[in-house]
Each structure stands twice: as C-alpha cells, then as structure tokens.
Design an enzyme around this catalytic site. Sequence first.
Site, PDB file in Angstrom:
ATOM      1  N   CYS A 197     -39.575  20.346   0.425  1.00 25.33           N
ATOM      2  CA  CYS A 197     -39.830  19.467   1.571  1.00 25.33           C
ATOM      3  C   CYS A 197     -40.629  18.244   1.154  1.00 25.33           C
ATOM      4  CB  CYS A 197     -40.552  20.198   2.696  1.00 25.33           C
ATOM      5  SG  CYS A 197     -40.541  19.225   4.226  1.00 25.33           S
ATOM      6  N   CYS A 375     -35.568  16.736   7.232  1.00 26.05           N
ATOM      7  CA  CYS A 375     -37.013  16.707   7.061  1.00 26.05           C
ATOM      8  C   CYS A 375     -37.642  16.218   8.362  1.00 26.05           C
ATOM      9  CB  CYS A 375     -37.402  15.783   5.911  1.00 26.05           C
ATOM     10  SG  CYS A 375     -39.167  15.801   5.541  1.00 26.05           S
TER      11      CYS A 375
END
Length: 447
Positions: A197, A375
């Site tokens: 991430c 994201c």
Amino acid sequence: MLALRSKALMKSSPAAAARRWASTAADKDKFKVVVVGAGSGGLTVANQIYNRFKSAGKALNPGDIAIVDAAEYHYYQPGWTLVGAGLKRKDETRRRLDSLIPAHLAHIPENVKTFEPKSSSVTTASGRKIGYENLVVATGLQINWSTIPGLEKALADPSSGVSSIYSYNTCDKVWKDIDSLRSGKAIFTQPAGVIKCAGAPQKIMWMAWDRFRKTGRGDTISVDFYTGMPSMFSVKKYSDALNELRKERGVGGFFQHNLVSLDSEAHKATFKTADGTVDVDYTLLHVSPPMGPLDFIKGSPIADQAGWVSVDQATLRHTNPEFGNVWALGDCSSLPTSKTAAAITAQAPVLTENLFSVVDTGKVANATYDGYTSCPLLTGYGQLMLAEFKYGLEPKESFSNVLGDQVTPRSAFYYLKKDLFPFVYWRYMLQGNWFGSKGFIRPTFDQ
C-alpha cells in the site's frame, strides 16, 4: 441426562463432523490444493477455490484444500492506518487465525521452509513434507526493520517520538505520538522501492496534519514528507492532485530522500539523496520501513531474480511451464501492480478460475487479471481520495460515472474506508464471497 444428550447431538452435528474430518485431513501427506499463507490472499483464494468447485457440481471433500501457516493471529492490516489516526482500537484489527478457517479447509499450523516444485511438494520448518496437486503461494512480503540502524530501538522506546503504522505492535504508538505532540517538526517517510500500500505513508501524514489543524496546533507544528520516490504517487493523475494538496496545506515535500538511519536520542534522521546524505532534526518521526520478498522465497526454484514468485501477469500461473501447477497472488507475487488488499479481490477470482479450469480441462480459462488495484487515500478526517488503477498506471475508477472524478476527496469514500471495508473484509472477503468492485457477484469469464 439432558446435558449428555446435548453433547451427543453436538458431536453428531454436520459441522462437528466436518471439523473432525478437516482435523484428521491435516495429517495427510498430500492434498488437492495447498495454500501457503493465511493472510488476505491465502484465506480469500482458498475459500474461493472450494466454492468454485462446489458451484460447478464437482465439490472437493473437506480437507482436500490445506492452508499452511503457523501464525496465531490474522490481521486486517489496512486498519492500522485507522488505529494510527485514533479511529479504531488495534485489537479490532486482529482475530485468531483458527477462528477464520472453516471446517472444510485443513489447517496445518506450520511454516513452509522450502519449495520442491519438481516433486510437487513443500517442506515445513519441522521437516514435514507435504505433497500437492496444485500449490498457491500467498505468503505476503517481508518488512526489513533492521536495515535502518536505530529504528528498532526507537520503536521500542515509548518516548522516542518514532512510530509506524506498518505493524500491529507499533500502530497505536502512532496515535499516541500524534495526539501528544504540541509543537515541533513532524516528519513522515516513505522508502524507495516496493512496499505494501504505497499510499499509506502519506495517508497517516494527512490525518496528522488535519488533527493538528483541528486541535489548534497547526501553527506550532510543521509537517514534512520525505520520500525515496520521485513524486507523491505512482499514478500521475493522483500524484498531481496530491502535490497540489501538499502545497495548499504547506506541507514540505522532499523527494528522492531515502531514510537510511536514525539517532533517537539526538532526534536526528539521516536521508540518502543523489548528492550524498543529509541529517534532519525531528520531534515526531513516522517511518514506513523498507520491504521486500521473504527470505525463504528468495533463491527458491519458484522465485524470479528479484525474489518474488514468478507468475504470468494475466493468468497468475507460474511462468515456468514445468511448474504449471504453481500459482501465486498478492504481495509475494511478481505481479507489476501495487500491493494492496484491493488487488487481492481482483486477483483471487482470476487465479481461482484458471486453477479450476486446468484441473477440469487441462488448460487455463480466459480469465485474465488487468492489474486492478486500489489505494483509498485518506486526506483528512471525513475525506478520502479513492485511487483505482490497473497495469500501466492507468486509472480504472468504479464510481466516477456516479460521483464524479475520484481525484476529488469525498466523505462517501472516507466512510467506505472507515466502516464498510473492514466489515466486508471480516464478514465476506475472507470467506471468498466478496469480489471488490464486483461486490457479491463472482466474475464470469468467457470461454
């Protein structure tokens, strides 16, 4: 008598019988499918594979699929940013692993040490050899805390001002440091290279900035972003917007500055740049550590030169034709896309369909993965920029036709991240019943 009868009924129930069957099956030497790793990818794909065979009328027996993982707990890692922002307790982000593995899956509570794809087997740390007809590798990646001298010592010190959202043990320290800081210099770092991430390092920065501002500390605390990367984000559309946001909010941007060491006693961080090194003083330091492939995968027969499990980026099948019964997804794979839980939701159905098709027909289906990942970029309390993209860093947005351009932070996206996604993760995704942007509808693939 009533109690004895109740116990007898419990023992004879289908669920209890299945649990006994799966427990016994875990002692077998060979399985139809072995899944290595019980993280987001492992649990999701194991259940999807079981469900796919069942829906085709070719159900596997309980215990035909084995999950190999010695972990005591399973963690919802996207929740650690919420813990660091004071929105969740960290104990909400973990559950006992054995409570998440259904009775029809065998659980082998050991860790794999070596892969022997030529003999279709793996060997665990205890020396146990486990055979398979198909292997799915979903081990995640490795966080290299020790590669930054001084970091582990600083994280263990409650008064160091150094924290990280990248572990269960340290994510609550992030909130304590943010909440207690009254003045000074707050620095947030992102390393060069691959991390899980890649938006998370700045998510927590934006939340801290907003917290400082809303509690009257915005004028006494400076916020700076030091990143080993050349821009705010890999996808230009979102990067440009985030950089404008950074300028509007007065956040310093120091690009291609890679944290290489820190001295917590002197409150000094050292960054490597193209011109050498630079020392920076800090009051609060949030560190996103370097990451990479797991040691036991690097150098194994199934790894590429970089140490990731080498799979076809469309089918998720191993690139070596000799290892056609080896598959991988998630952070451990060589897939050239951002490593996120959202990516798992798109990868798992493709891997499942292709594995099922190979078992059923001897060849892969037309299921292909386009690199989709997402994201959810928190930009403050009550606002979030939902970045969604695919291979080639090309945006692939799910809500733009309804809500407008997703480059604009919205409260609706914030509550998806804060409330809906954690609920769906525990309730549906790990059971193999959530397919990301497709919701509860399993994708179908043309034959």
